[in-house]
Write a protein that holds these residues in place. Structure first.
Motif, short mmCIF file in Angstrom:
data_model
loop_
_atom_site.label_atom_id
_atom_site.label_comp_id
_atom_site.label_asym_id
_atom_site.label_seq_id
_atom_site.Cartn_x
_atom_site.Cartn_y
_atom_site.Cartn_z
N GLY A 24 -3.55 1.99 -61.05
CA GLY A 24 -2.61 3.09 -60.87
C GLY A 24 -2.09 3.19 -59.46
O GLY A 24 -2.03 4.27 -58.87
N ILE A 73 -0.04 3.66 -76.92
CA ILE A 73 1.13 3.94 -76.08
C ILE A 73 1.89 5.15 -76.61
O ILE A 73 2.35 6.00 -75.84
N VAL A 74 1.98 5.27 -77.94
CA VAL A 74 2.69 6.42 -78.52
C VAL A 74 1.95 7.71 -78.17
O VAL A 74 2.57 8.70 -77.75
N ALA A 77 2.47 8.35 -74.41
CA ALA A 77 3.85 8.72 -74.08
C ALA A 77 4.17 10.13 -74.55
O ALA A 77 4.88 10.88 -73.87
N SER A 78 3.62 10.53 -75.72
CA SER A 78 3.85 11.90 -76.19
C SER A 78 3.24 12.90 -75.22
O SER A 78 3.85 13.92 -74.88
N VAL A 80 2.67 12.46 -72.06
CA VAL A 80 3.44 12.46 -70.82
C VAL A 80 4.70 13.31 -70.99
O VAL A 80 5.08 14.08 -70.11
N THR A 81 5.35 13.19 -72.18
CA THR A 81 6.53 14.01 -72.44
C THR A 81 6.18 15.49 -72.37
O THR A 81 6.93 16.30 -71.80
N TYR A 101 8.05 9.05 -60.79
CA TYR A 101 6.63 8.74 -60.93
C TYR A 101 5.95 9.54 -62.04
O TYR A 101 4.91 9.14 -62.53
N PRO A 103 7.24 10.38 -65.31
CA PRO A 103 7.26 9.60 -66.56
C PRO A 103 6.50 8.29 -66.47
O PRO A 103 6.02 7.78 -67.48
N LEU A 104 6.35 7.76 -65.26
CA LEU A 104 5.65 6.49 -65.11
C LEU A 104 4.14 6.60 -65.33
O LEU A 104 3.45 5.58 -65.33
N VAL A 106 2.99 7.00 -68.03
CA VAL A 106 2.84 6.23 -69.28
C VAL A 106 2.28 4.84 -69.00
O VAL A 106 1.41 4.36 -69.72
N VAL A 107 2.81 4.18 -67.96
CA VAL A 107 2.39 2.81 -67.69
C VAL A 107 1.32 2.76 -66.60
O VAL A 107 1.05 1.70 -66.05
N CYS A 109 -2.01 2.16 -65.25
CA CYS A 109 -3.07 1.33 -65.81
C CYS A 109 -4.36 2.12 -66.05
O CYS A 109 -5.14 1.75 -66.92
N LEU A 112 -4.23 3.66 -69.88
CA LEU A 112 -4.38 2.66 -70.93
C LEU A 112 -5.70 1.90 -70.76
O LEU A 112 -6.37 1.57 -71.72
N CYS B 25 1.00 -3.49 -59.21
CA CYS B 25 -0.16 -4.16 -59.81
C CYS B 25 0.05 -5.67 -59.92
O CYS B 25 -0.75 -6.44 -59.42
N TYR B 70 15.01 14.57 -74.42
CA TYR B 70 13.63 14.80 -73.98
C TYR B 70 12.68 13.73 -74.50
O TYR B 70 11.55 13.62 -74.04
N THR B 73 11.21 9.20 -72.34
CA THR B 73 10.04 8.40 -71.93
C THR B 73 9.44 7.66 -73.11
O THR B 73 9.16 6.46 -73.05
N LEU B 74 9.24 8.41 -74.21
CA LEU B 74 8.60 7.84 -75.40
C LEU B 74 9.43 6.70 -75.98
O LEU B 74 8.91 5.62 -76.27
N ILE B 77 9.58 3.43 -73.59
CA ILE B 77 8.40 2.56 -73.53
C ILE B 77 8.27 1.77 -74.82
O ILE B 77 7.92 0.59 -74.81
N LEU B 78 8.62 2.41 -75.96
CA LEU B 78 8.55 1.67 -77.23
C LEU B 78 9.61 0.58 -77.27
O LEU B 78 9.35 -0.54 -77.70
N THR B 111 3.61 -3.23 -69.37
CA THR B 111 3.05 -2.11 -68.61
C THR B 111 3.38 -2.22 -67.13
O THR B 111 2.69 -1.65 -66.29
N LEU B 116 10.02 0.15 -66.76
CA LEU B 116 10.28 1.53 -67.17
C LEU B 116 10.97 2.28 -66.03
O LEU B 116 11.86 3.10 -66.26
N ILE B 120 14.60 4.37 -66.26
CA ILE B 120 14.72 5.81 -65.98
C ILE B 120 15.70 6.05 -64.83
O ILE B 120 16.51 6.97 -64.87
#
Lengths: 209, 197
Positions: A24, A73-74, A77-78, A80-81, A101, A103-104, A106-107, A109, A112, B25, B70, B73-74, B77-78, B111, B116, B120
């Motif tokens: 991270g 991930i789903v 991401a939810s 994070v939203t 940063y 929304p990020l 989500v990714v 590390c 996950l 990373c 809204y 983000t979701l 990423i998908l 990732t 991403l 954005i």
């Protein structure tokens, strides 16, 4: 109970996500120019990591192995939203300071990584303790970096405004003698290098004994 | 903003790694030798460029008409995860040689914050589709530039006597910091001085 406690404390020192596992990094360096941003980011990571660990460990027997990464991930991401909307509504200043940063997360590390390495094969209780420990470890790491960068780089400590208190504490002497580079992007990388060297030196020293 | 200004901004002024810390990373992880660094750089450039255009289209043709911004983000990423998977399959089919070179890097890119991140940033900067394409390409090129420079530095560092505690990651961070210091020379005045605004 003692074993459970170990899941909690390991994230704070022994497996600290920032200085030992080095995960991270983007948010750690990106939002560490002010203490308030570091705290905001820690809160975001705490929320997302705690709930993602809870949901993933609760659903670990339901999620088929072949699609586990997209499923995680789903979920992440939810979450994070949700935290994005909450921060936008209640702390707009922090929301705009964190910018891309947030929304990020989500990714990130850490999230996950913990889902994959821990929550997917442990009970809900252990996963909660793991999430709390890791979040506190992350919060300590990013706040330490932010504190050093802000104190030496600009001579201030920015917290949140409460009532008549503006949120910015000016530190005498430091404010007139800032080491500007620490507040800028290169300072974050240099400081991270020196701190990581310190932690590595500490580990090596213990190993030598 | 003109296209050249966007290119300069994302390659030098707001370099994704050295200024914005996006994609750190892989930058630290895959920069041990220059061959891997070039492979990673090319793969990331490819994915950021395609992902910029695709996420832009998804945002303006799917999310905006239904007022679902809204879910940005979701969805992003998908979309990026599926896109990377798809690209992997297409490259494998079309060019086995290229797949052999880039194959191992592609799964890591899902990732990667840089992908991403640029998706954005394109939306928050209100770019049109060509600007988004340029920004995606430039972000990837900036990433490649930084990771290739870094890998060359690290190859030389391997031969130097480095103190034990500094070996590996700490010295990599410090080198990156010094490189970022050099990149501070590029700032917004570059664009105004070149009359690109």
């Amino acid at each position: 109970m003692k074993a459970n406690l170990k899941e909690f404390t390991k994230g704070i020192f022994k497996e600290n996500p920032v200085f030992v596992i080095v995960l991270g990094l983007c948010p750690t360096l990106g939002v560490s120019s002010q203490v308030s941003n570091a705290i905001g980011m820690s809160a975001g990571v705490l929320f997302v990591l705690l709930f993602s660990n809870i949901f993933i460990s609760a659903l670990r027997k339901v999620i088929p192995a072949s699609i586990h990464i997209p499923a995680y991930i789903v979920i992440i991401a939810s979450l994070v939203t949700i935290i994005e909307m909450v921060m936008h509504a209640f702390v707009p200043a922090v929301y705009s300071a964190l910018g891309v940063y947030l929304p990020l997360i989500v990714v990130n590390c850490i999230i996950l990584g913990r889902a994959e390495a821990f929550a997917s094969r442990n009970t809900v209780l252990d996963s909660i303790l793991d999430a709390l420990g890791m979040s506190i470890g992350f919060a300590l790491g990013i706040t330490l970096i932010a504190l050093i960068r802000e104190l030496f780089g600009s001579g201030t400590i920015t917290l949140f405004p409460v009532g008549t208190f503006s949120g910015v504490i000016n530190i005498p002497w430091f404010i007139n003698n800032p080491i500007r580079v620490l507040a800028l992007a290169p300072g974050a990388l240099l400081l991270m290098g020196f701190l990581k060297a310190f932690f590595d030196w500490n580990t090596l020293r213990k190993k030598d004994r | 903003m003109s296209y050249i200004a966007i290119l300069l901004t994302f390659i030098f002024i707001n370099n994704f790694i050295l200024v914005q810390f996006l994609g750190l990373c892989p930058f630290i992880g895959v920069s041990k030798n220059s061959e891997n660094a070039i492979g990673m750089g090319v793969s990331v450039t490819f994915v950021t460029t395609v992902a910029s255009v695709v996420t832009w289209a998804v945002y303006y043709f799917l999310l905006v008409p239904f007022n679902l911004q809204y879910l940005q983000t979701l969805t992003f990423i998908l979309v990026i995860a599926s896109l990377v998977q798809l690209l992997e399959m297409v490259i494998q089919k079309v060019s086995p040689a290229l797949y052999k070179a880039l194959g191992i890097y592609l799964p890591l890119i899902t990732t990667n914050c840089a992908v991403l991140g640029i998706a954005i940033i394109n939306i928050s900067n209100n770019y049109n589709v060509m600007e988004a394409f340029t920004a995606g390409l430039a972000a990837g090129l900036g990433f490649t530039l930084a990771i290739v420079l870094m890998s060359n530095i690290r190859e030389r560092l391997d031969l130097q006597p480095v103190r034990r505690a500094y070996r590996g990651m700490p010295i990599a961070f410090i080198s990156a910091g010094l490189m970022a210091l050099a990149f501070m020379a590029f700032d917004k005045s570059l664009i105004t001085n070149l009359h690109l605004v």
